[in-house]
Design an enzyme around this catalytic site. Sequence first.
Site: not given
Lengths: 500, 500
Positions: A179, A432, A457
């Site tokens: 991320s 994602d 994710h």
Amino acid sequence: MRTQVSDRAAATCILMLCLVCLHVTALKSQLFTRLGALPYSPEPPVSYKTFYFDQKIDHFGFLEDGTFKQRYLLSDKYWQQPGGPILFYTGNEGDITWFCNNTGFMWEIAEELGAMLVFAEHRYYGESLPFGPDSYSDSKHLNYLTSEQALADFAVLIQNLKGSLPGAQHSPVIAVGGSYGGMLSAWFRMKYPHVVVGALASSAPIWQFTGMVPCGDFYKIVTQDFAKSGHNCDASIRKSWKAINNVSSTVSGLQWLSEEFSLCAPLKNKNDIFTFKSWLQETWVNLAMVDYPYEANFLQPLPRWPIQVVCKYLSFDSAVSDYQLLQGVSQAAKVYYNYTGSSPCLNTSQTATSSLGYLGWFYQACTEMVMPMCTDGVQDMFEPEEWNFQAFSDECYAMFGVRPRADWAGAVYGGKEISSHSNIIFSNGGLDPWASGGVTSNISHSLVSIMIPDGAHHLDLRYSNDLDPPSVRAARALEVKSFREWIKKAKKTHCAAPTH
Amino acid sequence: MRTQVSDRAAATCILMLCLVCLHVTALKSQLFTRLGALPYSPEPPVSYKTFYFDQKIDHFGFLEDGTFKQRYLLSDKYWQQPGGPILFYTGNEGDITWFCNNTGFMWEIAEELGAMLVFAEHRYYGESLPFGPDSYSDSKHLNYLTSEQALADFAVLIQNLKGSLPGAQHSPVIAVGGSYGGMLSAWFRMKYPHVVVGALASSAPIWQFTGMVPCGDFYKIVTQDFAKSGHNCDASIRKSWKAINNVSSTVSGLQWLSEEFSLCAPLKNKNDIFTFKSWLQETWVNLAMVDYPYEANFLQPLPRWPIQVVCKYLSFDSAVSDYQLLQGVSQAAKVYYNYTGSSPCLNTSQTATSSLGYLGWFYQACTEMVMPMCTDGVQDMFEPEEWNFQAFSDECYAMFGVRPRADWAGAVYGGKEISSHSNIIFSNGGLDPWASGGVTSNISHSLVSIMIPDGAHHLDLRYSNDLDPPSVRAARALEVKSFREWIKKAKKTHCAAPTH
């Protein structure tokens, strides 16, 4: 003109899920932060030592010469010294112990690589607060919360570790992150290639900036996840916003909604409805991010493939009434918020914690991390909202006294012009939403994209699981293969270099 | 303990040529600054337009959101648009018009490359003052004077030019710089490879930092220049310091010295002698930097191969008396300070101007640009002085309220670990003391060293001259060849890339 400006601000307030109204947090900020704050437990217990390193508060100026304690976690159980590699997690916007406990991939490959693991906390998060409890007190104290400062922290920390840990001097270091942490790991390799030999940037939306990708792609992916998880699932959610508007237009409707959704605090007015819809939108986004193939305990405990479970309640045909539809939405939301049945009521302001993680990411979104998002209600299942930078900027100014710089991230990190760099793996999950801003095709032989079609994710960074799809197993194998190549090449380079 | 600290500070004060005593400037700082302030005229008149660009005062923080006018000079006379290359001079510590007027190499190759020329002024120098006349008022206003901010200025400026100048969108940009400007051009390519396709770093001592090269190498090269330019030339200078000490120990000796050197202000005490010796040391260093093969008008007008001329006065055998020796030194100094015979007297405090250039470089030396220097009196011809970082730091703190960070430049720019970068030419002159910190051998096929054995400080960037040695002609040809390759490759990459 003043009225117009107010209108635009209000419009953006909806898009941003009311960044300035603290009871609902900025959606796009929220997403990252949620990830940082996932309080689930890792499968096996992990063992590490905790250290603190004196970092300069300001690497890029000399007036502020103070230091703060940056926390980092270290595990050398499997480290083959001298010279064994170091896997370095570039911490993102949260407590580093959460990332450490939940990046099972690193723990699982440490032994086979003979690697030391280091997890470095990002400044202004967890315990690494430059000004202690005052760190968030005002824009003056927040001034050193930038990705550039964080990268400099990582560089200085690694150089110190290599200089001080016996056997580490020639250890090749590989950056790993997911991320925002993945963005940092990629940028770290780009800006400090002398410090890390390569980087794994998992689910890292390094292109989610102004002018780089269409602002609607993020919500399109969310919508696609729901579309393919059940009959009419996306269509039902697309309809639900108007149904909420209709039903909430009467006092009795408001009461019915509050009861149907088992809300802790009943809905009372338009503002509450705005909050309520933002909360639901965020729920669907979060589900898309954590649509994992196995039962997992995230913000809320969830079943395997949670969107499929959610969609069972949203399989309506066009004749459905507003009330029927919203009953389905309520059931769907409760899959997310009350899977275990232990929640007495649902709290639409539950994201409004005073967690430093949230506030820190808000600040970052309001400065460097400007990620335009928009919806059109056609290609996605949300209410249409354009991206309005000026209104966003005004809200940031009202909240923090700073204005975002829309072009800075692209200017400093290169945007799409990154082909001269090397040794970065960009992995992305097909489910994602953040893949919208990710690098999803190869740029060169050493800037490689790995797609995980069934992945949400940064699934690849999680512990392996019997229910993992083959795509994530293959991704992890490829990642380890690259790590080995980088390590091998680094050792060769080191051995070939003359001593000095 | 206090006495000891004072002693150490005093020792460093000698080494640094009294950084805190404004009547004599820090030698190593001086060197760069002198270069910036060379008031000689270029051979052909150059023609450019002057522009000002609004730059953020702080690229790395958001509290200070103000802007300042960065000056840049632009010549598009030979530019082949659309897409013709841009040669971008990364301005160093001085007025950009000086660099523009005196970087003849760029002017000479503009036509053959069809290139636009841009000369960007470095913040805090010339007219590019972030806070106008207050820019140097205190450490708070000086806080944005760093190389990182300057590089960000260049990146933002170029991206703006490419976005706003018709025909420039796909123009490959090449960074060019000399001395500190050469360090900037190299670092610019390293940190912003998406902005510049390559860099020429001429006489750029990117390794003149702590732990990278021996601190004595700089003065060794100065000494070698004198040693090979005349019989016993270095030996005479090595002896001269003691001779000065001897002669100046009496009042009549002081008076003799003052008269012999035609000093504007007679020497009166030990402090004056210290200043006097520092001034002489600086004179020899400057001569080494500007030991060009043709007559040139620098800080002072000088004959061709000026050190050879100087050394004619210093060809003594061991039996020479102190007075005879110093008469020779006096004649030698006058070659530098009074070649035209128009100086009525020599001013040992002439370097103590209040020029912003000087003060700015002092500040940079006192923060990031910490370049350890030392002498031993054996391998060099100067009085022995060790490098004393702590004392240096204390002086910086007294002068600016900031402390230098000895390891930062290496941490941020990679020190000797720069092999993963590409497309940088490091050119160095064999006569140039700054070659001590330069890259003088190839690092890879695209990080190339070009040595110019008969060259002084960035001779290759100067206008060509009939008396140029073949080595500098060959260097320039190689540089242009690389420019062409970088441009060609950039155009190919651009054409091959899908439109988006």
